[in-house]
Design an enzyme around this catalytic site. Structure first.
Site, PDB file in Angstrom:
ATOM      1  N   GLU A 110      33.021  51.497  38.941  1.00  0.00           N
ATOM      2  CA  GLU A 110      33.857  50.600  39.746  1.00  0.00           C
ATOM      3  C   GLU A 110      35.020  51.389  40.325  1.00  0.00           C
ATOM      4  O   GLU A 110      35.293  52.513  39.905  1.00  0.00           O
ATOM      5  CB  GLU A 110      34.359  49.422  38.898  1.00  0.00           C
ATOM      6  CG  GLU A 110      33.238  48.469  38.504  1.00  0.00           C
ATOM      7  CD  GLU A 110      33.668  47.241  37.722  1.00  0.00           C
ATOM      8  OE1 GLU A 110      32.948  46.244  37.779  1.00  0.00           O
ATOM      9  OE2 GLU A 110      34.706  47.283  37.039  1.00  0.00           O
ATOM     10  N   HIS A 234      41.376  40.525  44.632  1.00  0.00           N
ATOM     11  CA  HIS A 234      40.098  41.239  44.644  1.00  0.00           C
ATOM     12  C   HIS A 234      39.659  41.379  46.092  1.00  0.00           C
ATOM     13  O   HIS A 234      39.764  40.419  46.864  1.00  0.00           O
ATOM     14  CB  HIS A 234      39.053  40.439  43.846  1.00  0.00           C
ATOM     15  CG  HIS A 234      37.873  41.260  43.439  1.00  0.00           C
ATOM     16  ND1 HIS A 234      36.954  41.723  44.345  1.00  0.00           N
ATOM     17  CD2 HIS A 234      37.454  41.710  42.221  1.00  0.00           C
ATOM     18  CE1 HIS A 234      36.021  42.410  43.700  1.00  0.00           C
ATOM     19  NE2 HIS A 234      36.313  42.422  42.402  1.00  0.00           N
ATOM     20  N   ARG A 281      41.690  48.686  43.622  1.00  0.00           N
ATOM     21  CA  ARG A 281      41.601  47.381  44.264  1.00  0.00           C
ATOM     22  C   ARG A 281      42.705  47.040  45.246  1.00  0.00           C
ATOM     23  O   ARG A 281      42.469  46.420  46.263  1.00  0.00           O
ATOM     24  CB  ARG A 281      41.679  46.328  43.176  1.00  0.00           C
ATOM     25  CG  ARG A 281      40.405  45.651  43.018  1.00  0.00           C
ATOM     26  CD  ARG A 281      40.467  44.748  41.861  1.00  0.00           C
ATOM     27  NE  ARG A 281      39.236  44.979  41.153  1.00  0.00           N
ATOM     28  CZ  ARG A 281      38.932  44.398  40.028  1.00  0.00           C
ATOM     29  NH1 ARG A 281      39.788  43.580  39.467  1.00  0.00           N
ATOM     30  NH2 ARG A 281      37.785  44.635  39.474  1.00  0.00           N
ATOM     31  N   HIS A 342      42.847  37.335  42.092  1.00  0.00           N
ATOM     32  CA  HIS A 342      41.820  37.590  41.083  1.00  0.00           C
ATOM     33  C   HIS A 342      42.372  37.735  39.666  1.00  0.00           C
ATOM     34  O   HIS A 342      41.736  37.308  38.709  1.00  0.00           O
ATOM     35  CB  HIS A 342      41.083  38.875  41.458  1.00  0.00           C
ATOM     36  CG  HIS A 342      39.976  39.259  40.527  1.00  0.00           C
ATOM     37  ND1 HIS A 342      38.851  38.485  40.344  1.00  0.00           N
ATOM     38  CD2 HIS A 342      39.819  40.339  39.725  1.00  0.00           C
ATOM     39  CE1 HIS A 342      38.050  39.075  39.471  1.00  0.00           C
ATOM     40  NE2 HIS A 342      38.621  40.195  39.076  1.00  0.00           N
ATOM     41  N   ARG A 377      45.925  46.364  37.874  1.00  0.00           N
ATOM     42  CA  ARG A 377      44.933  46.576  36.812  1.00  0.00           C
ATOM     43  C   ARG A 377      43.730  47.367  37.316  1.00  0.00           C
ATOM     44  O   ARG A 377      43.163  47.061  38.360  1.00  0.00           O
ATOM     45  CB  ARG A 377      44.437  45.222  36.300  1.00  0.00           C
ATOM     46  CG  ARG A 377      43.310  45.336  35.300  1.00  0.00           C
ATOM     47  CD  ARG A 377      42.929  43.986  34.767  1.00  0.00           C
ATOM     48  NE  ARG A 377      42.338  43.135  35.754  1.00  0.00           N
ATOM     49  CZ  ARG A 377      41.034  43.025  35.968  1.00  0.00           C
ATOM     50  NH1 ARG A 377      40.170  43.737  35.278  1.00  0.00           N
ATOM     51  NH2 ARG A 377      40.575  42.197  36.873  1.00  0.00           N
TER      52      ARG A 377
HETATM   53  P1  FAD Z   1      40.416  33.070  29.572  1.00  0.00           P
HETATM   54  O1  FAD Z   1      39.054  33.590  29.347  1.00  0.00           O
HETATM   55  O2  FAD Z   1      40.790  32.710  30.963  1.00  0.00           O
HETATM   56  O3  FAD Z   1      40.572  31.811  28.627  1.00  0.00           O
HETATM   57  C1  FAD Z   1      41.705  30.983  28.693  1.00  0.00           C
HETATM   58  C2  FAD Z   1      41.546  29.891  27.669  1.00  0.00           C
HETATM   59  O4  FAD Z   1      42.775  29.204  27.532  1.00  0.00           O
HETATM   60  C3  FAD Z   1      40.516  28.850  28.039  1.00  0.00           C
HETATM   61  O5  FAD Z   1      39.809  28.470  26.878  1.00  0.00           O
HETATM   62  C4  FAD Z   1      41.367  27.686  28.520  1.00  0.00           C
HETATM   63  O6  FAD Z   1      40.748  26.438  28.341  1.00  0.00           O
HETATM   64  C5  FAD Z   1      42.546  27.821  27.594  1.00  0.00           C
HETATM   65  N1  FAD Z   1      43.758  27.173  28.085  1.00  0.00           N
HETATM   66  C6  FAD Z   1      44.502  27.473  29.172  1.00  0.00           C
HETATM   67  N2  FAD Z   1      45.540  26.620  29.275  1.00  0.00           N
HETATM   68  C7  FAD Z   1      45.453  25.776  28.226  1.00  0.00           C
HETATM   69  C8  FAD Z   1      46.205  24.669  27.794  1.00  0.00           C
HETATM   70  N3  FAD Z   1      47.291  24.246  28.437  1.00  0.00           N
HETATM   71  N4  FAD Z   1      45.808  24.009  26.687  1.00  0.00           N
HETATM   72  C9  FAD Z   1      44.711  24.401  25.996  1.00  0.00           C
HETATM   73  N5  FAD Z   1      43.961  25.450  26.358  1.00  0.00           N
HETATM   74  C10 FAD Z   1      44.328  26.126  27.465  1.00  0.00           C
HETATM   75  N6  FAD Z   1      37.636  41.460  33.676  1.00  0.00           N
HETATM   76  C11 FAD Z   1      36.953  42.520  33.243  1.00  0.00           C
HETATM   77  O7  FAD Z   1      37.453  43.292  32.398  1.00  0.00           O
HETATM   78  N7  FAD Z   1      35.695  42.763  33.715  1.00  0.00           N
HETATM   79  C12 FAD Z   1      35.099  41.972  34.634  1.00  0.00           C
HETATM   80  O8  FAD Z   1      33.959  42.215  35.019  1.00  0.00           O
HETATM   81  C13 FAD Z   1      35.813  40.851  35.128  1.00  0.00           C
HETATM   82  N8  FAD Z   1      35.260  40.028  36.062  1.00  0.00           N
HETATM   83  C14 FAD Z   1      35.945  38.905  36.436  1.00  0.00           C
HETATM   84  C15 FAD Z   1      35.343  38.025  37.330  1.00  0.00           C
HETATM   85  C16 FAD Z   1      35.989  36.849  37.685  1.00  0.00           C
HETATM   86  C17 FAD Z   1      35.338  35.899  38.641  1.00  0.00           C
HETATM   87  C18 FAD Z   1      37.267  36.568  37.153  1.00  0.00           C
HETATM   88  C19 FAD Z   1      38.004  35.311  37.530  1.00  0.00           C
HETATM   89  C20 FAD Z   1      37.881  37.466  36.280  1.00  0.00           C
HETATM   90  C21 FAD Z   1      37.223  38.633  35.924  1.00  0.00           C
HETATM   91  N9  FAD Z   1      37.801  39.531  35.025  1.00  0.00           N
HETATM   92  C22 FAD Z   1      37.089  40.612  34.597  1.00  0.00           C
HETATM   93  C23 FAD Z   1      39.056  39.215  34.351  1.00  0.00           C
HETATM   94  C24 FAD Z   1      38.747  38.664  32.956  1.00  0.00           C
HETATM   95  O9  FAD Z   1      37.622  37.815  33.040  1.00  0.00           O
HETATM   96  C25 FAD Z   1      39.909  37.888  32.399  1.00  0.00           C
HETATM   97  O10 FAD Z   1      41.093  38.606  32.518  1.00  0.00           O
HETATM   98  C26 FAD Z   1      39.688  37.586  30.919  1.00  0.00           C
HETATM   99  O11 FAD Z   1      38.447  36.972  30.737  1.00  0.00           O
HETATM  100  C27 FAD Z   1      40.791  36.695  30.387  1.00  0.00           C
HETATM  101  O12 FAD Z   1      40.456  36.283  29.086  1.00  0.00           O
HETATM  102  P2  FAD Z   1      41.481  35.430  28.255  1.00  0.00           P
HETATM  103  O13 FAD Z   1      40.856  35.246  26.931  1.00  0.00           O
HETATM  104  O14 FAD Z   1      42.820  36.043  28.342  1.00  0.00           O
HETATM  105  O15 FAD Z   1      41.555  34.039  29.045  1.00  0.00           O
HETATM  106  C1  SIN Z   2      34.339  42.743  39.249  1.00  0.00           C
HETATM  107  O1  SIN Z   2      33.246  42.625  38.716  1.00  0.00           O
HETATM  108  O2  SIN Z   2      34.528  43.189  40.377  1.00  0.00           O
HETATM  109  C2  SIN Z   2      35.515  42.293  38.483  1.00  0.00           C
HETATM  110  C3  SIN Z   2      35.861  43.339  37.531  1.00  0.00           C
HETATM  111  C4  SIN Z   2      37.225  43.095  37.016  1.00  0.00           C
HETATM  112  O3  SIN Z   2      37.900  42.160  37.428  1.00  0.00           O
HETATM  113  O4  SIN Z   2      37.657  43.894  36.185  1.00  0.00           O
END
Ligand code: FAD
Ligand code: SIN
Length: 524
Positions: A110, A234, A281, A342, A377
């Site tokens: 990437e 993104h 990015r 993103h 990031r």
């Molecule tokens: P999340 O997985 O967002 O979980 C948040 C949790 O908090 C959820 O369960 C939600 O319900 C809960 N929550 C929020 N507010 C409240 C509230 N008020 N009360 C109760 N519960 C609440 N990163 C990578 O490293 N590689 C990738 O390939 C990648 N691809 C991505 C693709 C997309 C489309 C997106 C949007 C992001 C991507 N990212 C990627 C970023 C990565 O997915 C996120 O940064 C990461 O998953 C965040 O995880 P988290 O556990 O911090 O939060």
């Molecule tokens: C992607 O697959 O392009 C997202 C990867 C990331 O957000 O780290």
């Protein structure tokens, strides 16, 4: 309900922490909506880790610091990157079916990475990770998973029956989305793992619930937040009038995809950066934005159709199927794409143990500012951050367990002065308005004048929303609106405070880089 530890969020950070705690203590995991509703389940590209024979920790650290424009904290970068191979081993143990090549994990590439370094499950890595973590959590007798709980605010010393006014966190007040009642959940320690604030922008790849709830509630309770101006866009979100937030993974560029101006047919990325489509990015998103604005385009083209069709279908099966359903065959022609918000690089300030400023409160994952990402990031470093800090927070809680008192009796949620809303239109109107002005005034390219305009609107809306909040019963939409507005305010204040262009913060009024990288830390 009372538990030993409460975790708000069931994504990668929350469930990693839960699993690391549950052999020793009882854990309650609360989530808004479904347990799979966070960004984790949507992740496509994969997870960065040094696993290739020719790769080194030093190279991954350097790539992370270069992408982050030097604003990263080196001790955090080293801490996370050195723990990446262990995090991947743990996921393999949990049954995540990473793609392999012979005996080794297949590594994709990437932007910003100098090596092939991304482990993945085709183009749906997040779904596989979420499923494996959830299965393990569901099977653990010490973990209670409670979906459909919208956490409103942290319970602190201000809510104790015998008021102490201290900043000690004792749990949360949460709206049960099914009964409409607000309940107090208390614990010795609380972990926020609530994800990002992407939905503050009109166009975002993030799911509907990414409204910065954890960041806003930690701020209200008295914790510092950092680098909120560093919002990542993104470069390649699908442009489609019906499907508004479908990501086209960066791995498409990693596997040879090129960007073209649809009007001139010119491949423009080599004009902007010697790394071309594999530049970090922020560089690619700004280039796409510049082409679109200069030529009045609706989108630019991302084209991987020069690769063999079976190669494209094998690497990107989900994207291929999704696009075919929309009448786009990526093996034969280009994909129309636009930049979209993103990732939230800033957030609640934490240390290497996931500790926030408030006693008893930890945080992990996208809601934090750990020092890993700096001003931008590096791709696929964020799931990694969730695993490393989810585990670090759990370890610290267990190490200090004997110092955590049992929670005191706390006051129940007070609904005596509110009624049912008769004006829900206020919520819808304000949601739409925030997201639109944030996109137009606080987007990829900023100016002080536009930031001031946004600040002015936020001030006006804050009065209206606070008045509404004081008079009507809470709903998830209202909780989210209040938090979106709080996050918008933190982003704009941080952006106005940074008098340089660094990483994701690019302003025409201060186009240069200052000699020293300095975090933007806001103190409540
Ligand atoms: P999340 O997985 O967002 O979980 C948040 C949790 O908090 C959820 O369960 C939600 O319900 C809960 N929550 C929020 N507010 C409240 C509230 N008020 N009360 C109760 N519960 C609440 N990163 C990578 O490293 N590689 C990738 O390939 C990648 N691809 C991505 C693709 C997309 C489309 C997106 C949007 C992001 C991507 N990212 C990627 C970023 C990565 O997915 C996120 O940064 C990461 O998953 C965040 O995880 P988290 O556990 O911090 O939060
Ligand atoms: C992607 O697959 O392009 C997202 C990867 C990331 O957000 O780290």
């Amino acid at each position: 309900m009372t538990a030993d530890v409460i975790i708000v969020g069931s994504g990668a950070a929350g469930l990693t922490a839960a699993l690391a705690l549950a052999d020793k203590v009882r854990v309650l995991v609360l989530a808004k909506g479904e347990l799979t509703g966070g960004s984790t389940a949507w992740a496509q590209g994969g997870i960065a880790a040094v696993l290739d024979a020719g790769d080194t920790f030093e190279d991954h650290i350097r790539d992370t610091m270069v992408a982050g424009a030097g604003l990263n904290r080196i001790e955090t970068v080293e801490f996370v990157i050195e723990r990446a191979p262990h995090a991947i081993d743990r996921l393999v143990e949990l049954g995540v079916p990473f793609n392999t090549e012979g005996e080794h994990l297949h590594l994709t590439r990437e932007g910003g990475h100098s090596h092939r370094r991304i482990v993945h499950v085709a183009d749906a890595t997040g779904w596989a990770v979420q499923a494996a973590l959830l299965k393990a959590a569901e099977e653990h007798p010490n973990i209670t998973l409670l979906p459909h709980q919208s956490v409103i605010d942290l319970i602190t010393g201000r809510h104790e029956e015998r008021y102490s006014g201290s900043g000690r966190v004792w749990g949360v007040y949460a709206l049960n989305e099914q009964t409409g009642k607000v309940e107090a959940h208390t614990a010795r320690a609380t972990v926020l793992a609530t994800g990002g604030a992407g939905r503050v922008y009109q166009f975002s790849t993030a799911p509907r619930g990414a409204t910065g709830d954890g960041i806003a509630m930690a701020w209200r309770a008295g914790a510092r937040v950092g680098n909120m101006e560093m919002m990542q866009f993104h470069p390649t979100c699908l442009y489609n009038l019906e499907v508004k937030n479908f990501l086209i993974t960066e791995a498409v560029r990693g596997e040879g995809g090129r960007l073209y101006n649809p009007k001139t047919g010119h491949r423009y990325m080599p004009d902007y950066d010697e790394r071309a489509e594999l530049a970090p990015r922020d560089v690619v998103a700004r280039a796409n934005d510049a082409e679109i604005k200069r030529d009045g385009l609706d989108f630019v083209h991302l084209d991987i159709s020069h690769q063999p069709p079976e190669f494209v279908r094998e690497h990107f099966p989900n994207i291929y199927e999704k696009l075919i359903g929309l009448g786009i065959d990526m093996t034969k022609g280009p994909i129309p794409v636009v930049p979209a918000q993103h990732y939230t690089c800033g957030g609640i300030v934490i240390d290497l143990a996931g500790r926030t400023d408030l006693p008893g409160l930890y945080a992990a994952g996208e809601c934090t500012e750990s020092g890993l990402h700096g001003a931008n990031r590096l791709a696929s470093n964020s799931l990694l951050e969730c695993f490393v800090f989810g585990e670090a927070a759990a370890k610290d809680i267990l190490a200090r367990w004997d110092h955590f008192d049992a929670p005191p009796p706390v006051r129940p949620w007070d609904e005596s002065r509110v009624t049912d809303s008769d004006e829900e239109v206020v919520i819808k109107q304000n949601w739409t308005e925030i997201r639109r002005f944030m996109w137009n005034y606080v987007g990829i390219v900023r100016t002080t004048k536009r930031l001031e305009r946004a600040k002015h609107r936020i001030q006006m809306m804050t009065d209206e929303v606070e008045e509404y909040y004081a008079h009507f019963r809470v709903s998830t939409d209202l909780i989210e609106l209040r938090n979106l507005l709080q996050c918008a305010d933190l982003i704009v204040r941080s952006a106005l405070a940074r008098h340089e262009s660094r990483g994701l913060h690019y302003t025409l009024d201060y186009p240069n880089l200052l000699p020293q990288p300095v975090d933007t830390i806001l103190v409540p």
